[in-house]
Design a protein around this motif. Structure first.
Motif, short mmCIF file in Angstrom:
data_model
loop_
_atom_site.label_atom_id
_atom_site.label_comp_id
_atom_site.label_asym_id
_atom_site.label_seq_id
_atom_site.Cartn_x
_atom_site.Cartn_y
_atom_site.Cartn_z
N ASN A 1 27.86 36.54 53.41
CA ASN A 1 28.90 37.41 52.84
C ASN A 1 29.52 38.27 53.93
O ASN A 1 30.72 38.51 53.92
CB ASN A 1 28.31 38.34 51.78
CG ASN A 1 27.93 37.61 50.52
OD1 ASN A 1 27.33 36.56 50.59
ND2 ASN A 1 28.29 38.14 49.38
N TYR B 1 28.39 43.27 49.93
CA TYR B 1 27.07 43.33 49.30
C TYR B 1 26.45 41.96 49.51
O TYR B 1 27.08 40.95 49.20
CB TYR B 1 27.20 43.58 47.79
CG TYR B 1 27.79 44.94 47.48
CD1 TYR B 1 26.97 46.03 47.21
CD2 TYR B 1 29.17 45.12 47.48
CE1 TYR B 1 27.51 47.27 46.94
CE2 TYR B 1 29.71 46.36 47.20
CZ TYR B 1 28.88 47.43 46.93
OH TYR B 1 29.42 48.66 46.67
N GLY B 2 25.22 41.92 50.04
CA GLY B 2 24.57 40.62 50.13
C GLY B 2 24.22 40.19 51.54
O GLY B 2 23.96 41.01 52.41
N CYS B 3 24.25 38.88 51.72
CA CYS B 3 23.62 38.27 52.89
C CYS B 3 24.57 38.19 54.08
O CYS B 3 25.74 38.59 54.01
CB CYS B 3 23.15 36.88 52.53
SG CYS B 3 24.51 35.81 52.06
N CYS C 1 30.78 35.84 45.68
CA CYS C 1 29.91 35.13 44.73
C CYS C 1 30.01 35.68 43.31
O CYS C 1 30.07 34.91 42.35
CB CYS C 1 28.46 35.20 45.18
SG CYS C 1 28.16 34.26 46.68
N THR D 1 31.13 40.46 47.10
CA THR D 1 29.95 40.67 46.27
C THR D 1 28.98 39.51 46.30
O THR D 1 29.36 38.36 46.43
CB THR D 1 30.43 40.82 44.82
OG1 THR D 1 31.20 39.66 44.51
CG2 THR D 1 31.27 42.04 44.64
N CYS D 2 27.72 39.88 46.12
CA CYS D 2 26.64 38.90 46.08
C CYS D 2 26.20 38.76 44.64
O CYS D 2 26.25 39.71 43.88
CB CYS D 2 25.50 39.44 46.92
SG CYS D 2 24.04 38.44 46.88
N SER D 3 25.73 37.57 44.29
CA SER D 3 25.27 37.38 42.92
C SER D 3 23.82 36.94 42.89
O SER D 3 23.27 36.68 41.84
CB SER D 3 26.13 36.29 42.27
OG SER D 3 26.54 36.70 41.02
N ALA E 1 22.15 43.71 43.74
CA ALA E 1 23.43 43.70 44.46
C ALA E 1 24.57 43.61 43.46
O ALA E 1 25.60 44.29 43.59
CB ALA E 1 23.47 42.53 45.43
N ASP E 2 24.38 42.78 42.46
CA ASP E 2 25.37 42.61 41.40
C ASP E 2 25.68 43.95 40.72
O ASP E 2 26.83 44.36 40.58
CB ASP E 2 24.68 41.68 40.36
CG ASP E 2 25.62 40.70 39.73
OD1 ASP E 2 25.61 39.55 40.17
OD2 ASP E 2 26.33 41.10 38.80
#
Ligand code: SF4
Length: 451
Positions: free
Chosen positions: A14, A9-11, A81, A46-48, A53-54
């Motif tokens: 990640n 999840y994320g950029c 993250c 995981t992205c924060s 996304a969280d």
């Protein structure tokens, strides 16, 4: 052989971290599978940065709790993250979780997975639950994201050159989840790029949270050139590499040596993603973005004159605390003036433990929504105009593979990072050639290969 499933999840950062983890598991004999129901180990990286996304990652892991009841032998882990930001508290919310591994520990995941599998094999039902939480800082962790598995005909790859960020933008959790800036050495990066090119990769994207500030704490200037420009020159000189990109730079530190590099290094692709965030000086200050709209505009002018035809994309946040209609109008004006090739527009979302979360004058959701829609319309119009200008021209593309929306077609990217879809034999994948652009829609171009 145990099977693992990893979802990101994320950029791009990640994504790159996940590939490092996947590589280390494959090297230890694990098999990668595309579906969690086939796996013995399920990892969510995981992205924060954004609430969405969280929430998605939490929802997914929550649902996997049901699978854990049916198959208690499966190892479930949160990496990255969100794991870093929430740590052991995740275990209380999700008792089936076995691993919580932070952003400086990706290289340890394989050992922790083995330990967890071993524990599960020998666990009696009355044993207290076993889990590993490791979110400590680790010296030298920036140099551990260095291996990747290259698929046949893979044309592009990401190379992580630094970790962390010292900028402390008030909306951003990254300095907390990724730690302070730490850079790999030029030699380490060159070795990774050389290995990728030897396996057929033609385009490299250098990754960092503030990529242009690479090495500022570790390495000195040389002939007036920043460590980042020295790195660009070194990577550019690698034989067999055709295109070089970097993301994301900060307007601070985008100095004349980098602008000169855009003019003098032909392998640097004609695309810069330069986050703006707001067109209001007052809001930029509140965001702790230490540039002014005027400075941003003059940077755009310099970049465009150094490399005519270069595409410029950006990130913008609407509805930051305290953003008035007048502030938003300034953003809108700046967007109209620049005519970006594309932009990611984000509605500000409160991230706990960031200064902006506690700022007064939080903007109401309907207002954010309205500004978001309005700005997207404006950006979509300039994206369309930029794409339509290319119809009737010829563009060099690097063919990356099958089109995601129609697998009977192929897709590639121009040097300006625009997606082109076309019909051709699959032996074109991984190659660079020209296409005649025949038509354009909102975000994609359509064409046919020409010799
Ligand atoms: S520059 Fe700002 S937005 Fe980017 S990672 Fe650093 S703190 Fe976050």
């Amino acid at each position: 052989m145990p099977k693992f499933f990893i979802k990101t999840y994320g950029c791009q950062m990640n994504e790159r971290d996940s590939e490092q983890v996947a590589h280390s598991l494959i090297a230890r004999g694990y098999e990668r599978v595309g579906c969690e129901s086939d796996a013995d180990v399920v990892l969510l990286n995981t992205c924060s940065v954004r609430d969405m996304a969280d929430q998605k990652a939490l929802g997914k892991m929550g649902m996997l709790g049901r699978t854990a009841k049916e198959r208690p032998d499966i190892v479930f882990g949160f990496l990255g993250c969100m794991a870093q930001a929430r740590g052991a508290s995740l275990l209380k919310e999700m008792p089936h979780l076995d691993l919580v591994i932070g952003t400086q520990k990706f290289h340890r995941v394989v050992d922790y997975v083995e330990e967890a599998l071993e524990q599960k094999r020998h666990r009696r039902m009355d044993d207290p639950r076993f889990s590993i939480v490791d979110v400590e800082a680790e010296i030298g962790s920036q140099s551990t994201i260095r291996d990747q598995w290259v698929a046949p005909k893979q044309a592009t790859a990401f190379v992580s050159i630094m970790q962390g960020c010292n900028m402390h933008c008030t909306f951003c959790i990254v300095p907390r989840t990724r730690g302070a800036e730490r850079s790999r050495t030029i030699e380490q990066i060159i070795a990774e790029v050389r290995a990728l090119v030897a396996q057929g990769v033609k385009e490299i994207t250098l990754l960092g949270q503030i990529v242009n500030l690479y090495g500022r704490h570790e390495f000195g200037k040389c002939d007036g050139k920043s460590p980042f420009v020295q790195l660009l020159e070194a990577v550019s000189s690698i034989e067999g590499l055709e295109r070089l990109r970097f993301t994301s730079p900060h307007p601070i530190g985008f100095r004349d040596d980098l602008i000169a590099a855009l003019a003098s290094l032909p392998k640097l692709a004609e695309h810069v993603h330069l986050p703006l965030q707001s067109g209001s000086d007052r809001i930029l200050k509140a965001m702790h973005r230490t540039y002014t709209p005027e400075k941003y505009l003059s940077l755009i002018t310099k970049i465009r004159s150094a490399r005519p035809g270069i595409a410029i994309t950006t990130d913008i946040i609407v509805g930051f605390p305290g953003e008035t209609d007048a502030d938003y109008q300034l953003t809108r004006n700046l967007v109209e003036e620049v005519q970006f090739d594309n932009a990611f527009v984000f509605r500000y979302s409160r991230r706990s433990e960031t200064p902006a979360a506690d700022m007064p004058d939080q903007v109401d959701e309907p207002v954010k929504e309205q500004r978001n829609r309005d700005l997207l319309e404006l950006i979509n119009a300039s994206t369309r105009r930029a794409n339509e200008k290319l119809v009737g021209t010829k563009a060099e593309i690097l063919c990356e593979g099958l089109s995601r929306t129609n697998s009977a077609r192929l897709m590639g990217r121009t040097r300006t990072n625009k997606v082109v879809v076309f019909e051709a034999d699959e032996d074109r994948i991984g190659k660079i050639f020209d296409v005649a652009i025949e038509h354009a829609n909102g975000f994609s171009l359509y064409g046919r290969p020409v010799n």
